[in-house]
Scaffold this motif. Sequence first.
Motif: not given
Length: 310
Positions: A57-58, A65-68, A265-267, A299-305
Amino acid sequence: MKRSDPAAGAAAKPVVVVGSLNMDLVFRVPRVPAAGETLHGHGYTTSPGGKGANQAVACARLGCPVALVGQAGRDGYGDDLCAALSANGVDIRHVRRTGDATGVAMIMVDDQGQNRIVLAAGANGALRPADVDAAGELIAGAGLLIVQLEVPAAAVLQALRLAAAAGVPALLNPAPAQALPDPFWPLIDILVPNESEASLLTGIAVTDVPSAYQAAQQLRARGARRVLVTLSDKGVVLLDELGPRHLPARAVSAVDTTAAGDTFIGALATGLHEGLTLDEAAAFGQSASALCVMRAGAQPSIPYRHELTP
C-alpha cells in the motif's frame, strides 16, 4: 546471474511484494499492562495491516506500480483486506484465498506512540514455495522484489531464488526479528533491519549510530550488498560500496509508530524504482515515515504522494 539495480529504466515494471496480510486489532492504552493486570484502554479499532500488505500500500500510495503475493482466509477479514488493497491500486491477482483464518495482529499503542504487537499468522503461515512459484512470471518481470518474515521462511527463500535467477534485485526486511538461514545471504541486495532486528542478527547491542555502523558492517560481510539500519528517532545508517553514512531523523511528535517501518520500506522501494540513489531514496523514506507516525493506525496512516510533494 548478476543482479541489477532498480532504476528509472525499470519504471514500467512493478514492485512485487511477497508477504503477509493481517487485520490489525488496535488497543490504545496509557501504558503496557503488567502481568496479571487488567487495564482500561482509551479505545479500540480494526484496520487493514500486515507487513506485506502495508509495504504494498505504501508503494501504491506513493505512485509505484505494485503487486502482492500472499494469502488471506475466506472470511470477513479476508474480504476487507482484499477490498482495501484493491481500493489502493495494489494488484492482488496472486493473493490466494484459503480455508485458514485470515491473519490478525493484536497491537497495543501507548501514550508515547510506541507499539507492542502479537501476531496470529493464520493463512499467512500456510504460504508455500509452490504458491510463490505460481507467481514466478510476475516476480521475474519485477523491477524490485520486497520480502519480510511474517510468512514461512521457505516461501521467502523461494521468492529470493526466483528473483536472483531473473536478475531482479531483492529487498529483505527481516521482521519479525529472527535468524536468517545461510542460503538467504547471497540473495539479498538490500537489507533493512531496525535496531532489534540488527541486534538479533549480529549479537551486537544496536542502540546508537556507532553500534549500527558496526552491525551493518557485519551484515554486509555476510553477503547483503547494501544495508540500512533504521534507528527510529536517531535516523538511518547506510552502508554499501560507498562506505558508511548516517541520515538524521526528522523531528516529529509521534502519535503511533505502527507501520512506520513499512512506510519507510515502501517509500525506499518507490524511490529506487524511480531511479533515485540509495541516499535519496532513504531520505524519501524518512519523509514518508515521519508523516506516518503523526497519525494513528497501520494502513490508514500511510501517506499519499501528494502529501510529500510541494
